[in-house]
Design a protein around this motif. Structure first.
Motif, PDB file in Angstrom:
ATOM      1  N   PRO A  64      22.963  -4.321  -1.804  1.00  0.00           N
ATOM      2  CA  PRO A  64      23.429  -5.147  -0.675  1.00  0.00           C
ATOM      3  C   PRO A  64      23.734  -4.272   0.528  1.00  0.00           C
ATOM      4  CG  PRO A  64      24.558  -5.753  -2.707  1.00  0.00           C
ATOM      5  CD  PRO A  64      23.800  -4.500  -3.005  1.00  0.00           C
ATOM      6  N   VAL A  65      23.581  -4.832   1.720  1.00  0.00           N
ATOM      7  CA  VAL A  65      23.785  -4.054   2.935  1.00  0.00           C
ATOM      8  C   VAL A  65      25.228  -3.560   3.030  1.00  0.00           C
ATOM      9  CG1 VAL A  65      24.383  -6.044   4.381  1.00  0.00           C
ATOM     10  CG2 VAL A  65      23.336  -4.022   5.423  1.00  0.00           C
ATOM     11  N   GLU A  66      26.180  -4.273   2.399  1.00  0.00           N
ATOM     12  CA  GLU A  66      27.584  -3.841   2.448  1.00  0.00           C
ATOM     13  C   GLU A  66      27.788  -2.482   1.777  1.00  0.00           C
ATOM     14  OE1 GLU A  66      26.575  -6.768   1.430  1.00  0.00           O
ATOM     15  OE2 GLU A  66      27.333  -8.144   2.973  1.00  0.00           O
ATOM     16  N   LEU A  67      26.869  -2.108   0.893  1.00  0.00           N
ATOM     17  CA  LEU A  67      27.000  -0.842   0.187  1.00  0.00           C
ATOM     18  C   LEU A  67      26.237   0.287   0.877  1.00  0.00           C
ATOM     19  CD1 LEU A  67      26.738  -2.006  -3.549  1.00  0.00           C
ATOM     20  CD2 LEU A  67      28.775  -1.718  -2.114  1.00  0.00           C
ATOM     21  N   PRO A  71      28.575   3.785   9.920  1.00  0.00           N
ATOM     22  CA  PRO A  71      29.140   4.788  10.830  1.00  0.00           C
ATOM     23  C   PRO A  71      30.576   4.474  11.228  1.00  0.00           C
ATOM     24  CG  PRO A  71      27.545   3.393  11.969  1.00  0.00           C
ATOM     25  CD  PRO A  71      27.436   3.060  10.508  1.00  0.00           C
ATOM     26  N   ALA A  72      30.932   3.177  11.264  1.00  0.00           N
ATOM     27  CA  ALA A  72      32.298   2.802  11.653  1.00  0.00           C
ATOM     28  C   ALA A  72      33.315   3.191  10.583  1.00  0.00           C
ATOM     29  CB  ALA A  72      32.368   1.304  11.930  1.00  0.00           C
ATOM     30  N   LYS A  73      32.918   3.182   9.323  1.00  0.00           N
ATOM     31  CA  LYS A  73      33.816   3.527   8.225  1.00  0.00           C
ATOM     32  C   LYS A  73      33.789   5.021   7.899  1.00  0.00           C
ATOM     33  CE  LYS A  73      35.176  -0.721   7.186  1.00  0.00           C
ATOM     34  NZ  LYS A  73      36.591  -1.156   7.228  1.00  0.00           N
ATOM     35  N   SER A  74      32.759   5.707   8.347  1.00  0.00           N
ATOM     36  CA  SER A  74      32.637   7.134   8.043  1.00  0.00           C
ATOM     37  C   SER A  74      33.492   7.964   9.002  1.00  0.00           C
ATOM     38  CB  SER A  74      31.167   7.553   8.145  1.00  0.00           C
ATOM     39  OG  SER A  74      30.363   6.785   7.264  1.00  0.00           O
ATOM     40  N   VAL A  94      31.653  16.144   7.081  1.00  0.00           N
ATOM     41  CA  VAL A  94      31.382  14.729   7.335  1.00  0.00           C
ATOM     42  C   VAL A  94      31.483  13.963   6.025  1.00  0.00           C
ATOM     43  CG1 VAL A  94      29.736  13.063   8.269  1.00  0.00           C
ATOM     44  CG2 VAL A  94      29.826  15.392   9.205  1.00  0.00           C
ATOM     45  N   HIS A  95      32.186  12.831   6.045  1.00  0.00           N
ATOM     46  CA  HIS A  95      32.341  11.984   4.870  1.00  0.00           C
ATOM     47  C   HIS A  95      31.776  10.596   5.200  1.00  0.00           C
ATOM     48  CE1 HIS A  95      35.204  14.852   2.943  1.00  0.00           C
ATOM     49  NE2 HIS A  95      35.446  15.154   4.213  1.00  0.00           N
ATOM     50  N   VAL A  96      30.679  10.244   4.550  1.00  0.00           N
ATOM     51  CA  VAL A  96      30.021   8.960   4.810  1.00  0.00           C
ATOM     52  C   VAL A  96      30.513   7.918   3.817  1.00  0.00           C
ATOM     53  CG1 VAL A  96      27.807   7.745   4.881  1.00  0.00           C
ATOM     54  CG2 VAL A  96      27.996  10.068   5.800  1.00  0.00           C
ATOM     55  N   GLN A  97      30.861   6.747   4.341  1.00  0.00           N
ATOM     56  CA  GLN A  97      31.348   5.644   3.511  1.00  0.00           C
ATOM     57  C   GLN A  97      30.538   4.380   3.809  1.00  0.00           C
ATOM     58  OE1 GLN A  97      35.990   6.892   2.853  1.00  0.00           O
ATOM     59  NE2 GLN A  97      35.577   5.445   4.484  1.00  0.00           N
ATOM     60  N   ASN A  98      30.593   3.436   2.868  1.00  0.00           N
ATOM     61  CA  ASN A  98      29.865   2.190   3.068  1.00  0.00           C
ATOM     62  C   ASN A  98      30.720   1.194   3.845  1.00  0.00           C
ATOM     63  OD1 ASN A  98      31.667   1.000   1.204  1.00  0.00           O
ATOM     64  ND2 ASN A  98      30.272   1.353  -0.519  1.00  0.00           N
ATOM     65  N   PHE A  99      30.201  -0.027   4.040  1.00  0.00           N
ATOM     66  CA  PHE A  99      30.897  -1.021   4.853  1.00  0.00           C
ATOM     67  C   PHE A  99      32.188  -1.504   4.202  1.00  0.00           C
ATOM     68  CE2 PHE A  99      26.829  -1.016   6.906  1.00  0.00           C
ATOM     69  CZ  PHE A  99      27.076  -1.393   8.213  1.00  0.00           C
ATOM     70  N   LEU A 100      32.359  -1.229   2.907  1.00  0.00           N
ATOM     71  CA  LEU A 100      33.587  -1.592   2.209  1.00  0.00           C
ATOM     72  C   LEU A 100      34.622  -0.476   2.284  1.00  0.00           C
ATOM     73  CD1 LEU A 100      32.035  -3.251  -0.989  1.00  0.00           C
ATOM     74  CD2 LEU A 100      32.749  -4.351   1.153  1.00  0.00           C
ATOM     75  N   GLY A 101      34.263   0.620   2.939  1.00  0.00           N
ATOM     76  CA  GLY A 101      35.190   1.744   3.062  1.00  0.00           C
ATOM     77  C   GLY A 101      35.208   2.636   1.843  1.00  0.00           C
TER      78      GLY A 101
END
Length: 251
Positions: A64-67, A71-74, A94-101
């Motif tokens: 799913p796109v949420e996963l 960039p807003a959560k990273s 740099v720590h990249v996260q998904n849309f769920l944080g």
């Protein structure tokens, strides 16, 4: 891109008589089997270049796109003191996260990094190291005295990179070109490119005999390959990605 530049800026009114490629029963568009066979040294250089730009991708596709990467959560963390010595290197994690944080567990995101000074008009690109676990290390050379700002842009999440890789392999002729063939009162226009599907029509082979750079046009129905008189950009193929894939390219 340099090849395309040379092609687009070298429109000739006459051409050497080309070879006509016979119709082959294959179902792909990649033309590596055409042209000159590379020497062992050239083949090794090609493998090394491809390995150097190999891009890691998601371990699981179709999520799913949420996963996907957000960039807003990273976020990123600048290491060391706020005062650094000129000539040294600035380290940024740099720590990249998904849309769920939640932290991503794989790499492959396309990041562009910049250290810059708006006041001085100075800037330098950073070197990104992908740890393949959702974290990245960026190194910036410190080249001037004064304040410096770190800027990191996620151009594409790793899920979009996978789509781009598929397009590169399956649709290498996304940008297409055309040539006009003319003889007497007859004129015909056909599509041209570095690579063309071989199971549609016979091809006219305009590969450079000295450099081996490939170039092909579909053979006109009534005219010969030696009647080609000009060359121009045709356009872009459209609707090449699915609705699901398009989600990963939202700005």
């Amino acid at each position: 891109m340099f090849t395309f530049y040379k092609i687009q800026n070298s429109i000739h009114s006459s051409f050497k008589p080309p070879e006509i490629s016979s119709l082959l029963e294959v179902d792909h568009t990649y033309c590596a089997h055409f042209g000159q066979e590379p020497m062992a040294e050239e083949a090794k250089e090609e493998r090394d270049l491809l390995n150097s730009i190999a891009w890691p991708g998601p371990l699981v596709q179709g999520l799913p796109v949420e996963l996907s990467s957000s960039p807003a959560k990273s976020y990123f963390v600048i290491q060391g003191s706020s005062k650094q010595n000129i000539g040294g290197q600035l380290l940024v994690n740099v720590h990249v996260q998904n849309f769920l944080g939640l932290p991503k567990d794989h790499g492959g995101d396309f990041l562009i990094t910049r250290l810059h000074s708006p006041e001085l008009g100075a800037g330098v690109a950073g070197k990104v190291h992908d740890h393949n676990d959702g974290t990245y290390t960026v190194l910036f050379p410190l080249l001037w005295t004064g304040e410096a700002w770190v800027e990191i842009t996620m151009v594409h999440p790793s899920e979009a990179v996978v789509v781009l890789k598929r397009l590169q392999e399956e649709q290498p002729d996304r940008v297409f070109f055309k040539s006009l063939f003319h003889s007497g009162a007859i004129s015909e226009t056909t599509v041209c490119n570095l690579c063309l599907p071989l199971n549609k029509k016979p091809l006219c082979n305009y590969t450079d005999p000295e450099t081996g750079e490939p170039w092909y046009c579909y053979k006109p129905e009534m005219l010969g390959c030696d009647t080609r008189i000009n060359h121009y950009k045709g356009g872009y193929k459209k609707n090449l990605i699915t609705e699901y894939e398009a989600q990963f390219f939202q700005r």
